[in-house]
Design an enzyme around this catalytic site. Sequence first.
Site, short mmCIF file in Angstrom:
data_model
loop_
_atom_site.label_atom_id
_atom_site.label_comp_id
_atom_site.label_asym_id
_atom_site.label_seq_id
_atom_site.Cartn_x
_atom_site.Cartn_y
_atom_site.Cartn_z
N GLY A 78 0.81 -1.21 0.00
CA GLY A 78 0.00 0.00 0.00
C GLY A 78 0.84 1.26 0.00
O GLY A 78 0.67 2.14 0.84
N ASP A 140 16.68 -8.31 5.82
CA ASP A 140 17.46 -8.48 4.58
C ASP A 140 18.79 -7.71 4.61
O ASP A 140 19.69 -8.01 3.82
CB ASP A 140 16.65 -8.02 3.37
CG ASP A 140 15.46 -8.92 3.09
OD1 ASP A 140 15.29 -9.94 3.79
OD2 ASP A 140 14.68 -8.60 2.17
N ARG A 175 22.13 -37.37 5.07
CA ARG A 175 21.32 -36.58 4.13
C ARG A 175 22.00 -35.27 3.73
O ARG A 175 22.88 -34.78 4.43
CB ARG A 175 19.99 -36.23 4.79
CG ARG A 175 19.03 -37.39 4.82
CD ARG A 175 17.77 -37.06 5.58
NE ARG A 175 16.83 -38.16 5.41
CZ ARG A 175 15.81 -38.40 6.21
NH1 ARG A 175 15.58 -37.63 7.25
NH2 ARG A 175 15.01 -39.41 5.97
N GLU A 235 15.97 -17.04 -0.60
CA GLU A 235 14.70 -17.27 -1.32
C GLU A 235 14.76 -16.75 -2.76
O GLU A 235 14.03 -17.24 -3.62
CB GLU A 235 13.55 -16.59 -0.58
CG GLU A 235 13.73 -15.08 -0.45
CD GLU A 235 12.66 -14.40 0.38
OE1 GLU A 235 11.66 -15.03 0.74
OE2 GLU A 235 12.84 -13.20 0.67
#
Length: 359
Positions: A78, A140, A175, A235
């Site tokens: 917004g 960030d 793993r 990401e």
Amino acid sequence: MKRLGLLTSGGDCAGLNAAIRAVVKRAVTGYGAEVIGILQGTRGLMERPVKARPLDLAIFTGDILRQGGTMLGTVNKGNPFSFPDGKGGQSDRSAEVLDGIRELGLDALIGIGGDGSMRILKRLAGQGNLPFVGIPKTIDNDVPGTEMCIGYHTAVATAVEALDRLQPTAASHQRVMVLEVMGRDAGHIALAAGIAGGADVILIPEIPYDPAAVTAKLATVAQEGRNHALVICAEAAKPVGGHIETRVDPGGTAHYGGAGQVVGGEIAKATGADVRVTVLGHVQRGGMPTSIDRLLASAFGVHAVDLAAAGRTGRMVGWQGGDTFDTALKDLPDGPRCVDLEGSQARTARGLGICLGDR
Ligand code: F6P
């Protein structure tokens, strides 16, 4: 300076309440000023009556310094200059926001925000001739004009803790564990947490990765006799010639995420390894701020009030070489501030033999 406005804007992070506390303490005890907390960032200034509350020392019951989130609320959507009009278009509602500020009778405004919020607040301040001081925050850590933003250190600590928890289970099950962390435009969290958490591969948006380089590194790890490996990926990491993974919500907004699954799938396919992917998500934004974030938030809050009181507005506080400083907003480059690929952390990672996805 008699009446000081304060708002938080953009995505929340740990340490915002510590900064709010510092601003109020400094303004009230240092200058006898009144502090008005604006609720829900610029959105609160569009409401009539304006959504705001007085902030005095009585509200600090002792726990606020330790609390995640922001007691003022915030919005990261917004932009008042291009606000959704509800009909699929956008309208400029900046005049309403400025009217809201005038309604509060503020002598100066302190805004705690990330890169995007800082741009919006800087523009509003210019348009409304409003004395404004910015405090940088975002997990960030990509706001230009500061080495460190509020919230980053806590996010890194959370990501390191996740790697600490993933390593023993990776070893037990032989793993490859992939951890996806936030970092929309910059890979600061992935790089710092990857080094501190002992990752073998760190993938950041600044370096499009070559899947072959990643699997070659994992093969080396296996040859060296280790039965498991840790991969951390931002990401917004993407392969060479590929794209950033996003998903679009029902409202049409694109969210980053999915990079970890893609990387994990590539590793499983190429190596046959048993791969598991963990997405840390908003866990990085919440929680108690670390001591570093509390210190930073406190120092920024005090410095910002001192600037406002001295009439040195149109500036943003920052952190450099162990101390606060400030920069004129007009001199700040447009962000984001990305990872310096020749900087200390990138050199450290390469020096440790960590694969950054390119070789
Ligand atoms: O900018 C901070 C940030 O946490 C990014 O790392 C992330 O992509 C984004 O916000 C998530 O935003 P939201 O809270 O809207 O999901």
